[in-house]
Design a protein around this motif. Sequence first.
Motif, PDB file in Angstrom:
ATOM      1  N   ASP A 124       0.825  -1.208   0.000  1.00 26.48           N
ATOM      2  CA  ASP A 124       0.000   0.000   0.000  1.00 26.48           C
ATOM      3  C   ASP A 124       0.861   1.261   0.000  1.00 26.48           C
ATOM      4  O   ASP A 124       0.523   2.249  -0.667  1.00 26.48           O
ATOM      5  CB  ASP A 124      -0.932   0.008   1.214  1.00 26.48           C
ATOM      6  N   ILE A 125       1.950   1.233   0.749  1.00 19.92           N
ATOM      7  CA  ILE A 125       2.846   2.393   0.804  1.00 19.92           C
ATOM      8  C   ILE A 125       3.497   2.617  -0.557  1.00 19.92           C
ATOM      9  O   ILE A 125       3.559   3.740  -1.074  1.00 19.92           O
ATOM     10  CB  ILE A 125       3.914   2.210   1.894  1.00 19.92           C
ATOM     11  N   ILE A 126       3.988   1.532  -1.153  1.00 25.76           N
ATOM     12  CA  ILE A 126       4.660   1.638  -2.452  1.00 25.76           C
ATOM     13  C   ILE A 126       3.689   2.126  -3.527  1.00 25.76           C
ATOM     14  O   ILE A 126       4.007   3.023  -4.320  1.00 25.76           O
ATOM     15  CB  ILE A 126       5.268   0.288  -2.855  1.00 25.76           C
ATOM     16  N   SER A 127       2.494   1.562  -3.549  1.00 27.44           N
ATOM     17  CA  SER A 127       1.540   1.881  -4.616  1.00 27.44           C
ATOM     18  C   SER A 127       0.969   3.285  -4.506  1.00 27.44           C
ATOM     19  O   SER A 127       0.499   3.850  -5.498  1.00 27.44           O
ATOM     20  CB  SER A 127       0.399   0.858  -4.615  1.00 27.44           C
ATOM     21  N   SER A 128       1.019   3.877  -3.317  1.00 30.21           N
ATOM     22  CA  SER A 128       0.439   5.210  -3.129  1.00 30.21           C
ATOM     23  C   SER A 128       1.476   6.323  -3.170  1.00 30.21           C
ATOM     24  O   SER A 128       1.124   7.505  -3.040  1.00 30.21           O
ATOM     25  CB  SER A 128      -0.320   5.262  -1.796  1.00 30.21           C
ATOM     26  N   SER A 129       2.748   5.981  -3.361  1.00 29.36           N
ATOM     27  CA  SER A 129       3.812   6.990  -3.391  1.00 29.36           C
ATOM     28  C   SER A 129       3.955   7.578  -4.788  1.00 29.36           C
ATOM     29  O   SER A 129       3.536   6.976  -5.786  1.00 29.36           O
ATOM     30  CB  SER A 129       5.145   6.361  -2.970  1.00 29.36           C
ATOM     31  N   ASN A 130       4.563   8.758  -4.857  1.00 31.14           N
ATOM     32  CA  ASN A 130       4.855   9.369  -6.161  1.00 31.14           C
ATOM     33  C   ASN A 130       6.004   8.674  -6.860  1.00 31.14           C
ATOM     34  O   ASN A 130       6.097   8.685  -8.094  1.00 31.14           O
ATOM     35  CB  ASN A 130       5.205  10.849  -5.988  1.00 31.14           C
ATOM     36  N   ALA A 131       6.905   8.074  -6.074  1.00 34.14           N
ATOM     37  CA  ALA A 131       8.065   7.407  -6.662  1.00 34.14           C
ATOM     38  C   ALA A 131       8.582   6.346  -5.706  1.00 34.14           C
ATOM     39  O   ALA A 131       8.405   6.434  -4.487  1.00 34.14           O
ATOM     40  CB  ALA A 131       9.177   8.409  -6.974  1.00 34.14           C
ATOM     41  N   LEU A 132       9.228   5.332  -6.287  1.00 33.42           N
ATOM     42  CA  LEU A 132       9.923   4.295  -5.526  1.00 33.42           C
ATOM     43  C   LEU A 132      11.409   4.438  -5.810  1.00 33.42           C
ATOM     44  O   LEU A 132      11.832   4.466  -6.966  1.00 33.42           O
ATOM     45  CB  LEU A 132       9.442   2.904  -5.949  1.00 33.42           C
ATOM     46  N   LEU A 133      12.214   4.554  -4.752  1.00 35.34           N
ATOM     47  CA  LEU A 133      13.662   4.713  -4.875  1.00 35.34           C
ATOM     48  C   LEU A 133      14.337   3.497  -4.264  1.00 35.34           C
ATOM     49  O   LEU A 133      14.016   3.103  -3.136  1.00 35.34           O
ATOM     50  CB  LEU A 133      14.098   5.987  -4.150  1.00 35.34           C
ATOM     51  N   LEU A 134      15.263   2.880  -5.006  1.00 37.69           N
ATOM     52  CA  LEU A 134      15.913   1.650  -4.553  1.00 37.69           C
ATOM     53  C   LEU A 134      17.395   1.647  -4.897  1.00 37.69           C
ATOM     54  O   LEU A 134      17.856   2.371  -5.774  1.00 37.69           O
ATOM     55  CB  LEU A 134      15.281   0.415  -5.210  1.00 37.69           C
ATOM     56  N   GLU A 148       8.054  -4.542  -9.018  1.00 36.42           N
ATOM     57  CA  GLU A 148       6.850  -5.156  -9.585  1.00 36.42           C
ATOM     58  C   GLU A 148       5.590  -4.460  -9.081  1.00 36.42           C
ATOM     59  O   GLU A 148       4.677  -4.150  -9.865  1.00 36.42           O
ATOM     60  CB  GLU A 148       6.823  -6.638  -9.206  1.00 36.42           C
ATOM     61  N   ILE A 149       5.540  -4.195  -7.777  1.00 33.81           N
ATOM     62  CA  ILE A 149       4.371  -3.532  -7.189  1.00 33.81           C
ATOM     63  C   ILE A 149       4.229  -2.120  -7.740  1.00 33.81           C
ATOM     64  O   ILE A 149       3.134  -1.686  -8.124  1.00 33.81           O
ATOM     65  CB  ILE A 149       4.490  -3.507  -5.647  1.00 33.81           C
ATOM     66  N   ALA A 150       5.333  -1.385  -7.799  1.00 33.63           N
ATOM     67  CA  ALA A 150       5.286  -0.011  -8.302  1.00 33.63           C
ATOM     68  C   ALA A 150       4.843   0.016  -9.759  1.00 33.63           C
ATOM     69  O   ALA A 150       4.031   0.862 -10.158  1.00 33.63           O
ATOM     70  CB  ALA A 150       6.659   0.641  -8.145  1.00 33.63           C
ATOM     71  N   ALA A 151       5.377  -0.907 -10.555  1.00 32.24           N
ATOM     72  CA  ALA A 151       5.040  -0.942 -11.979  1.00 32.24           C
ATOM     73  C   ALA A 151       3.568  -1.267 -12.191  1.00 32.24           C
ATOM     74  O   ALA A 151       2.914  -0.707 -13.088  1.00 32.24           O
ATOM     75  CB  ALA A 151       5.911  -1.973 -12.692  1.00 32.24           C
ATOM     76  N   GLU A 152       3.019  -2.146 -11.362  1.00 28.17           N
ATOM     77  CA  GLU A 152       1.605  -2.501 -11.481  1.00 28.17           C
ATOM     78  C   GLU A 152       0.694  -1.295 -11.285  1.00 28.17           C
ATOM     79  O   GLU A 152      -0.416  -1.245 -11.816  1.00 28.17           O
ATOM     80  CB  GLU A 152       1.254  -3.583 -10.454  1.00 28.17           C
ATOM     81  N   HIS A 153       1.186  -0.319 -10.513  1.00 25.89           N
ATOM     82  CA  HIS A 153       0.373   0.867 -10.215  1.00 25.89           C
ATOM     83  C   HIS A 153       0.869   2.095 -10.978  1.00 25.89           C
ATOM     84  O   HIS A 153       0.463   3.225 -10.668  1.00 25.89           O
ATOM     85  CB  HIS A 153       0.391   1.131  -8.704  1.00 25.89           C
ATOM     86  N   GLY A 154       1.738   1.888 -11.949  1.00 25.66           N
ATOM     87  CA  GLY A 154       2.189   2.983 -12.802  1.00 25.66           C
ATOM     88  C   GLY A 154       3.045   4.012 -12.108  1.00 25.66           C
ATOM     89  O   GLY A 154       3.080   5.180 -12.532  1.00 25.66           O
ATOM     90  N   PRO A 168      18.179  -8.771 -14.218  1.00 26.72           N
ATOM     91  CA  PRO A 168      17.353  -9.413 -15.256  1.00 26.72           C
ATOM     92  C   PRO A 168      16.591  -8.381 -16.070  1.00 26.72           C
ATOM     93  O   PRO A 168      16.221  -7.312 -15.568  1.00 26.72           O
ATOM     94  CB  PRO A 168      16.404 -10.291 -14.439  1.00 26.72           C
ATOM     95  N   ASP A 169      16.332  -8.707 -17.324  1.00 24.36           N
ATOM     96  CA  ASP A 169      15.570  -7.820 -18.198  1.00 24.36           C
ATOM     97  C   ASP A 169      14.169  -7.578 -17.648  1.00 24.36           C
ATOM     98  O   ASP A 169      13.585  -6.503 -17.860  1.00 24.36           O
ATOM     99  CB  ASP A 169      15.480  -8.409 -19.606  1.00 24.36           C
ATOM    100  N   SER A 170      13.623  -8.560 -16.939  1.00 28.28           N
ATOM    101  CA  SER A 170      12.285  -8.420 -16.367  1.00 28.28           C
ATOM    102  C   SER A 170      12.235  -7.293 -15.336  1.00 28.28           C
ATOM    103  O   SER A 170      11.174  -6.686 -15.126  1.00 28.28           O
ATOM    104  CB  SER A 170      11.841  -9.737 -15.725  1.00 28.28           C
ATOM    105  N   LEU A 171      13.363  -6.998 -14.698  1.00 30.11           N
ATOM    106  CA  LEU A 171      13.449  -5.877 -13.766  1.00 30.11           C
ATOM    107  C   LEU A 171      13.687  -4.569 -14.516  1.00 30.11           C
ATOM    108  O   LEU A 171      13.006  -3.569 -14.292  1.00 30.11           O
ATOM    109  CB  LEU A 171      14.575  -6.118 -12.758  1.00 30.11           C
ATOM    110  N   LEU A 172      14.647  -4.587 -15.433  1.00 36.38           N
ATOM    111  CA  LEU A 172      15.032  -3.367 -16.136  1.00 36.38           C
ATOM    112  C   LEU A 172      13.874  -2.746 -16.905  1.00 36.38           C
ATOM    113  O   LEU A 172      13.762  -1.515 -16.994  1.00 36.38           O
ATOM    114  CB  LEU A 172      16.197  -3.659 -17.090  1.00 36.38           C
ATOM    115  N   LYS A 173      12.990  -3.572 -17.440  1.00 36.39           N
ATOM    116  CA  LYS A 173      11.899  -3.045 -18.259  1.00 36.39           C
ATOM    117  C   LYS A 173      10.918  -2.200 -17.448  1.00 36.39           C
ATOM    118  O   LYS A 173      10.138  -1.424 -18.027  1.00 36.39           O
ATOM    119  CB  LYS A 173      11.151  -4.179 -18.955  1.00 36.39           C
ATOM    120  N   ASN A 174      10.955  -2.326 -16.122  1.00 38.16           N
ATOM    121  CA  ASN A 174      10.055  -1.565 -15.257  1.00 38.16           C
ATOM    122  C   ASN A 174      10.742  -0.401 -14.560  1.00 38.16           C
ATOM    123  O   ASN A 174      10.142   0.238 -13.684  1.00 38.16           O
ATOM    124  CB  ASN A 174       9.430  -2.488 -14.208  1.00 38.16           C
TER     125      ASN A 174
END
Length: 295
Positions: A124-134, A148-154, A168-174
Motif C-alpha cells: 500500500d505504501i509503495i503503490s500510493s507513493s509518487n516514486a519508488l527509490l531503490l 513489480e508492485i510499483a510498476a503494477e500501479h504505474g 534481469p531484463d524483467s526488472l530493467l523493463k520496469n
Amino acid sequence: MDISLVGSINIDLVYRVPYVVKNGETLHSASHSVHFGGKGANQAVTASQLGANVHFIGKVGADDFGGQAINNLKEKGVYTDSVQKEGATGQAIIQVTDAGDNAIVLFPGANFLVTPEQIEQEADIISSSNALLLQLEVPLEAVEKAVEIAAEHGQMVILNPAPSQKLPDSLLKNVTFLTPNETELAQLTGIETTSEENIRAACSLLLDKGVGTVVVTLGSKGSFYMNREESGWVQALSVNTIDTTGAGDAFNGALAVGLCSGDSLRSAIEFATKVAAYVVTQMGAQPLIPHSYLE
C-alpha cells in the motif's frame, strides 16, 4: 512528495588515512569517527531534508546500533514504521584519504534479511507513493518485488544499481530512471565506458531492455543522461572535496525530489549535482543540508 524507499541502513565506521591500505599492510589512522550510513538511509535522509515525505522499508539489527539508526532516521524526518528489527545492524568500514577518496568494506547484516514477503506487506505504501527509490544493498528478490508492485500501479521507479550486479531484463523493463556510475554502467552492459561513444552505446543497450532513462554519474566529469527523446551532459561543480562518501546517494535522493517536484530531467539532474557537490565538502554521508538547497 511521497517517496517510498527500499534499501539499506548501516553504521559507518570511518578512518582517516594518508592512503588506502595495501595488501598485507598495517596502517595507522589519523582519526576515527562513527556516522550513520547505508545507501538507502543516505538517500532517504537527503530526500527528507529536501522536503519529501520518505517512507523507509528495510531492516536493522535487534541491537544498540539498530535503535540508534532508527532514531537518526526519525530525527531527519524519515518515516520508519516499515523498518523491522532482526539480526545485527549492517556496518561499513570506510577508509577516507586526505584527498577525499574512499575504500569501503561492507557487512550487510540485517539488510540481507529483507524479503519479498516484507515488501509485499508494504504494498500500500509503495503503490500510493509518487516514486519508488531503490539500491542493491538488499536482496535482489526484494528489489524485484518492490519494482513489480510499483510498476503494477504505474509509479515512477528510480533504481541506483549499486553495488553492481547482473540485473534481469524483467526488472530493467520496469525501471523509469536507472542511475549507474561509470563502473556500474560498464558492468551492467559489458561495454567499456572509455569514451562518449561507448557511454552512449551502453545507455542505448539499457534503453533497448526497457529502461526509460539512464543517468550516468561520472564523478568530476559530471553526468550524462539519455532516453529516447533527449541526451546531454551536466557539468560537475568545482568544490573543496573533503569526503566523497555518500555523494552518489545524495545525488539519487536529490534527483528523486527534483523529478517528483515536476522539474525537467535536466533541471532535476542539475539540482542533484548541486546537492552532491555540497555533500562532498562535509564529513560523513548524511550531513545537514542548508535550507538554501530547498527548492
